[in-house]
Write a protein that holds these residues in place. Structure first.
Motif, PDB file in Angstrom:
ATOM      1  N   GLN A 186     -45.304  13.792 -22.829  1.00  0.00           N
ATOM      2  CA  GLN A 186     -44.640  14.985 -23.374  1.00  0.00           C
ATOM      3  C   GLN A 186     -43.469  14.595 -24.278  1.00  0.00           C
ATOM      4  OE1 GLN A 186     -44.568  17.183 -19.294  1.00  0.00           O
ATOM      5  NE2 GLN A 186     -44.243  18.761 -20.815  1.00  0.00           N
ATOM      6  N   ILE A 187     -42.716  13.608 -23.844  1.00  0.00           N
ATOM      7  CA  ILE A 187     -41.567  13.169 -24.655  1.00  0.00           C
ATOM      8  C   ILE A 187     -42.033  12.537 -25.956  1.00  0.00           C
ATOM      9  CG2 ILE A 187     -39.627  11.549 -24.726  1.00  0.00           C
ATOM     10  CD1 ILE A 187     -39.352  12.031 -21.671  1.00  0.00           C
ATOM     11  N   LEU A 188     -43.081  11.732 -25.883  1.00  0.00           N
ATOM     12  CA  LEU A 188     -43.630  11.118 -27.099  1.00  0.00           C
ATOM     13  C   LEU A 188     -44.169  12.190 -28.047  1.00  0.00           C
ATOM     14  CD1 LEU A 188     -45.541   8.054 -25.566  1.00  0.00           C
ATOM     15  CD2 LEU A 188     -43.368   8.007 -26.815  1.00  0.00           C
ATOM     16  N   GLU A 189     -44.806  13.210 -27.490  1.00  0.00           N
ATOM     17  CA  GLU A 189     -45.335  14.305 -28.320  1.00  0.00           C
ATOM     18  C   GLU A 189     -44.209  15.074 -29.013  1.00  0.00           C
ATOM     19  OE1 GLU A 189     -48.290  14.674 -29.130  1.00  0.00           O
ATOM     20  OE2 GLU A 189     -49.684  14.120 -27.547  1.00  0.00           O
ATOM     21  N   LEU A 190     -43.026  15.064 -28.420  1.00  0.00           N
ATOM     22  CA  LEU A 190     -41.858  15.703 -29.049  1.00  0.00           C
ATOM     23  C   LEU A 190     -41.266  14.843 -30.162  1.00  0.00           C
ATOM     24  CD1 LEU A 190     -40.050  17.161 -25.897  1.00  0.00           C
ATOM     25  CD2 LEU A 190     -41.189  18.471 -27.703  1.00  0.00           C
ATOM     26  N   GLY A 191     -41.743  13.590 -30.265  1.00  0.00           N
ATOM     27  CA  GLY A 191     -41.329  12.732 -31.372  1.00  0.00           C
ATOM     28  C   GLY A 191     -40.199  11.756 -31.069  1.00  0.00           C
ATOM     29  N   TYR A 192     -39.911  11.509 -29.782  1.00  0.00           N
ATOM     30  CA  TYR A 192     -38.799  10.621 -29.425  1.00  0.00           C
ATOM     31  C   TYR A 192     -39.279   9.249 -28.964  1.00  0.00           C
ATOM     32  CZ  TYR A 192     -36.082  14.949 -29.301  1.00  0.00           C
ATOM     33  OH  TYR A 192     -35.482  16.146 -29.633  1.00  0.00           O
ATOM     34  N   ASN A 193     -38.460   8.229 -29.240  1.00  0.00           N
ATOM     35  CA  ASN A 193     -38.616   6.949 -28.560  1.00  0.00           C
ATOM     36  C   ASN A 193     -38.152   7.157 -27.127  1.00  0.00           C
ATOM     37  OD1 ASN A 193     -39.115   5.566 -31.132  1.00  0.00           O
ATOM     38  ND2 ASN A 193     -36.912   5.757 -31.471  1.00  0.00           N
ATOM     39  N   SER A 250     -35.599  23.794 -20.703  1.00  0.00           N
ATOM     40  CA  SER A 250     -36.875  23.138 -20.980  1.00  0.00           C
ATOM     41  C   SER A 250     -36.688  21.675 -21.377  1.00  0.00           C
ATOM     42  CB  SER A 250     -37.608  23.872 -22.098  1.00  0.00           C
ATOM     43  OG  SER A 250     -36.894  23.737 -23.318  1.00  0.00           O
ATOM     44  N   LEU A 251     -37.770  20.917 -21.303  1.00  0.00           N
ATOM     45  CA  LEU A 251     -37.734  19.509 -21.708  1.00  0.00           C
ATOM     46  C   LEU A 251     -37.373  19.376 -23.182  1.00  0.00           C
ATOM     47  CD1 LEU A 251     -38.217  16.501 -21.137  1.00  0.00           C
ATOM     48  CD2 LEU A 251     -40.644  16.882 -21.632  1.00  0.00           C
ATOM     49  N   SER A 252     -37.890  20.251 -24.028  1.00  0.00           N
ATOM     50  CA  SER A 252     -37.589  20.151 -25.457  1.00  0.00           C
ATOM     51  C   SER A 252     -36.101  20.385 -25.728  1.00  0.00           C
ATOM     52  CB  SER A 252     -38.436  21.147 -26.253  1.00  0.00           C
ATOM     53  OG  SER A 252     -38.190  22.474 -25.828  1.00  0.00           O
ATOM     54  N   LYS A 253     -35.507  21.354 -25.018  1.00  0.00           N
ATOM     55  CA  LYS A 253     -34.067  21.599 -25.179  1.00  0.00           C
ATOM     56  C   LYS A 253     -33.251  20.429 -24.659  1.00  0.00           C
ATOM     57  CE  LYS A 253     -34.230  26.670 -24.861  1.00  0.00           C
ATOM     58  NZ  LYS A 253     -33.829  27.841 -24.039  1.00  0.00           N
ATOM     59  N   ALA A 254     -33.651  19.907 -23.503  1.00  0.00           N
ATOM     60  CA  ALA A 254     -32.920  18.793 -22.903  1.00  0.00           C
ATOM     61  C   ALA A 254     -32.992  17.555 -23.784  1.00  0.00           C
ATOM     62  CB  ALA A 254     -33.491  18.485 -21.516  1.00  0.00           C
ATOM     63  N   ALA A 255     -34.183  17.261 -24.301  1.00  0.00           N
ATOM     64  CA  ALA A 255     -34.350  16.086 -25.155  1.00  0.00           C
ATOM     65  C   ALA A 255     -33.514  16.201 -26.420  1.00  0.00           C
ATOM     66  CB  ALA A 255     -35.825  15.899 -25.494  1.00  0.00           C
ATOM     67  N   ALA A 256     -33.520  17.383 -27.019  1.00  0.00           N
ATOM     68  CA  ALA A 256     -32.737  17.589 -28.242  1.00  0.00           C
ATOM     69  C   ALA A 256     -31.238  17.433 -27.973  1.00  0.00           C
ATOM     70  CB  ALA A 256     -33.032  18.977 -28.813  1.00  0.00           C
ATOM     71  N   PHE A 257     -30.793  17.846 -26.787  1.00  0.00           N
ATOM     72  CA  PHE A 257     -29.381  17.759 -26.442  1.00  0.00           C
ATOM     73  C   PHE A 257     -28.950  16.316 -26.150  1.00  0.00           C
ATOM     74  CE2 PHE A 257     -26.106  17.726 -23.057  1.00  0.00           C
ATOM     75  CZ  PHE A 257     -25.071  18.315 -23.749  1.00  0.00           C
ATOM     76  N   VAL A 258     -29.795  15.574 -25.458  1.00  0.00           N
ATOM     77  CA  VAL A 258     -29.409  14.249 -24.958  1.00  0.00           C
ATOM     78  C   VAL A 258     -29.699  13.117 -25.939  1.00  0.00           C
ATOM     79  CG1 VAL A 258     -29.846  12.557 -23.130  1.00  0.00           C
ATOM     80  CG2 VAL A 258     -29.647  14.987 -22.555  1.00  0.00           C
ATOM     81  N   ALA A 259     -30.785  13.202 -26.683  1.00  0.00           N
ATOM     82  CA  ALA A 259     -31.235  12.071 -27.514  1.00  0.00           C
ATOM     83  C   ALA A 259     -30.172  11.610 -28.501  1.00  0.00           C
ATOM     84  CB  ALA A 259     -32.507  12.447 -28.252  1.00  0.00           C
ATOM     85  N   LYS A 260     -30.070  10.306 -28.657  1.00  0.00           N
ATOM     86  CA  LYS A 260     -29.213   9.678 -29.661  1.00  0.00           C
ATOM     87  C   LYS A 260     -30.077   8.701 -30.458  1.00  0.00           C
ATOM     88  CE  LYS A 260     -25.457  11.650 -28.028  1.00  0.00           C
ATOM     89  NZ  LYS A 260     -26.182  12.534 -27.084  1.00  0.00           N
ATOM     90  N   ASN A 261     -29.960   8.783 -31.784  1.00  0.00           N
ATOM     91  CA  ASN A 261     -30.805   7.956 -32.658  1.00  0.00           C
ATOM     92  C   ASN A 261     -32.282   8.146 -32.320  1.00  0.00           C
ATOM     93  OD1 ASN A 261     -28.515   6.787 -33.949  1.00  0.00           O
ATOM     94  ND2 ASN A 261     -28.313   5.348 -32.230  1.00  0.00           N
ATOM     95  N   ASN A 262     -32.631   9.381 -31.985  1.00  0.00           N
ATOM     96  CA  ASN A 262     -34.005   9.761 -31.668  1.00  0.00           C
ATOM     97  C   ASN A 262     -34.562   9.014 -30.452  1.00  0.00           C
ATOM     98  OD1 ASN A 262     -36.010  11.664 -32.670  1.00  0.00           O
ATOM     99  ND2 ASN A 262     -37.331   9.884 -32.967  1.00  0.00           N
ATOM    100  N   THR A 263     -33.676   8.600 -29.551  1.00  0.00           N
ATOM    101  CA  THR A 263     -34.084   7.795 -28.399  1.00  0.00           C
ATOM    102  C   THR A 263     -33.542   8.389 -27.106  1.00  0.00           C
ATOM    103  OG1 THR A 263     -34.123   5.783 -29.740  1.00  0.00           O
ATOM    104  CG2 THR A 263     -33.943   5.487 -27.346  1.00  0.00           C
ATOM    105  N   LEU A 264     -34.384   8.358 -26.067  1.00  0.00           N
ATOM    106  CA  LEU A 264     -34.012   8.803 -24.737  1.00  0.00           C
ATOM    107  C   LEU A 264     -34.217   7.673 -23.736  1.00  0.00           C
ATOM    108  CD1 LEU A 264     -35.853  12.247 -24.693  1.00  0.00           C
ATOM    109  CD2 LEU A 264     -33.379  11.970 -24.596  1.00  0.00           C
ATOM    110  N   ILE A 265     -33.354   7.622 -22.736  1.00  0.00           N
ATOM    111  CA  ILE A 265     -33.565   6.767 -21.570  1.00  0.00           C
ATOM    112  C   ILE A 265     -33.812   7.722 -20.409  1.00  0.00           C
ATOM    113  CG2 ILE A 265     -32.559   5.042 -20.020  1.00  0.00           C
ATOM    114  CD1 ILE A 265     -30.634   4.325 -22.353  1.00  0.00           C
ATOM    115  N   VAL A 266     -34.958   7.629 -19.764  1.00  0.00           N
ATOM    116  CA  VAL A 266     -35.285   8.590 -18.719  1.00  0.00           C
ATOM    117  C   VAL A 266     -35.576   7.894 -17.395  1.00  0.00           C
ATOM    118  CG1 VAL A 266     -36.245  10.203 -20.416  1.00  0.00           C
ATOM    119  CG2 VAL A 266     -37.778   8.699 -19.148  1.00  0.00           C
TER     120      VAL A 266
END
Length: 362
Positions: free
Chosen positions: A181-188, A84-100
């Protein structure tokens, strides 16, 4: 005939035959023939059950009631289909930030080129590839486990969609939903088109705590000290901001823009007469929320549009050393974009594919 009725059928017993040595009567012959036919039917039924048992895992029963046939997923494929996106974001994010980025199979070479440039700035560990087809999902996670995710429903995007086509519109119209969706999960989240190349680290340019950051899509030269506010509307009543490079924080303001962007795309759907894409809707969303959202226009010297970088040699020379991210736009077509990158020494996959987390994709 059911198997139950077969077992209830009386069988001919020669011990009860009053004339065991006499030729069989016509009634006995009919019974034998009927028995053989029943046994054949039973064997056919058993064969069908065996075949059904073998192929049952391959059969899907969709809601519309029609059977469909699909290849059985391997454990590897099943794992990433359920990622899922939530699992992927939690795995990849660094300093609460994603580059997509959002990619279909046809653009894997551009994905690889973009990734190499990000590796050189040491930010690849926070890259999440949003795949728009299963071929891309499996390829990314085979080479770079956990960095690819697919967000249903899955579009039919086996080939590169031509700019202005309905396929291109359908492909790009999902962008604000993914980002929301990513913003709703709380990530930059930083979004990039994959026909971009990083020449420097963009994060130092994300000054302050603004809701959203973006780059101008106009080729007209701006002063080096230009305003960082939303540019005034152009002839069409809206500004000309590029939806190719966006950085957003998980604020109410950034979420408002994404929601408004989605609304604007519903107001202006694709048609043969008006072959729209997602960018006008993004600009209308910005224009209509400018009083409610804290926006920041990135410096043109660092984030030039392709219409400026690839067409104005004087400007490129005057701003040498300031360029951060280059966008290969203002040109249409996979081959043309590739050739232009090559001409400017920006097609990195030819000689440096080993630097990419995906390796060589030939």
């Amino acid at each position: 005939m059911s198997s139950a009725s077969l077992h209830q059928r009386p069988l001919h017993n020669p011990l009860n035959d009053p004339n065991p040595l006499s030729p069989p009567s016509s009634q006995t012959s009919q019974k034998s023939t009927s028995f053989l036919q029943s046994r054949t039917t039973l064997l056919l039924l058993l064969s069908l059950l065996v075949i059904l048992g073998v192929f049952y895992p391959y059969i899907q029963f969709p809601q519309n009631g029609f059977l469909s046939y699909t290849s059985k997923s391997s454990p590897f494929e099943s794992k990433w289909r359920d990622y899922s996106l939530s699992k992927a974001a939690a795995f990849v994010a660094k300093n609460n930030t994603l580059i997509v980025c959002i990619v279909s199979e046809a653009y894997l070479p551009f994905l690889n080129n973009w990734l190499i440039s990000i590796v050189r700035q040491k930010h690849h560990d926070k890259v999440l590839v949003i795949a728009e087809d299963y071929a891309t999902l499996f390829k990314v996670n085979e080479r770079w486990p956990g960095h690819g995710v697919i967000i249903p429903p899955v579009l039919e995007s086996q080939a590169a969609h031509k700019f202005g086509s309905q396929g291109f519109f359908n492909f790009t119209s999902r962008r604000p939903r993914h980002l929301l969706q990513i913003l709703e999960l709380g990530y930059n989240v930083m979004y990039n088109d994959v026909d971009m190349v990083w020449l420097a680290d963009p994060f130092p340019y994300l000054e302050g705590k603004h809701d959203i950051y973006f780059m101008d899509d106009m080729a007209a030269v701006k002063p080096l000290n230009h305003s960082h506010g939303l540019p005034p509307p152009g002839k069409k009543g809206r500004p000309y901001i590029c939806s190719c490079m966006i950085y957003a924080r998980p604020t109410n303001g950034a979420k408002l823009i994404m929601k408004k962007w989605i609304e604007e795309m519903q107001i202006q759907p694709w048609s043969r007469a008006k072959k729209s894409n997602d960018q006008p809707a993004f600009n209308w969303a910005l224009n209509k929320t400018v009083e409610q959202v804290d926006m920041y226009l990135l410096p043109q010297s660092g984030f030039p549009t392709g219409g400026l970088y690839f067409r104005n040699k004087t400007w490129v020379k005057e701003t040498k050393g300031m360029h951060v991210i280059i966008h290969n736009n203002y040109i249409v077509g996979f081959e043309k974009k590739t050739k232009r990158f090559r001409d400017y020494g920006l097609w990195l996959v030819d000689d440096f594919s080993s630097e990419s987390p995906l390796g060589r994709l030939d």
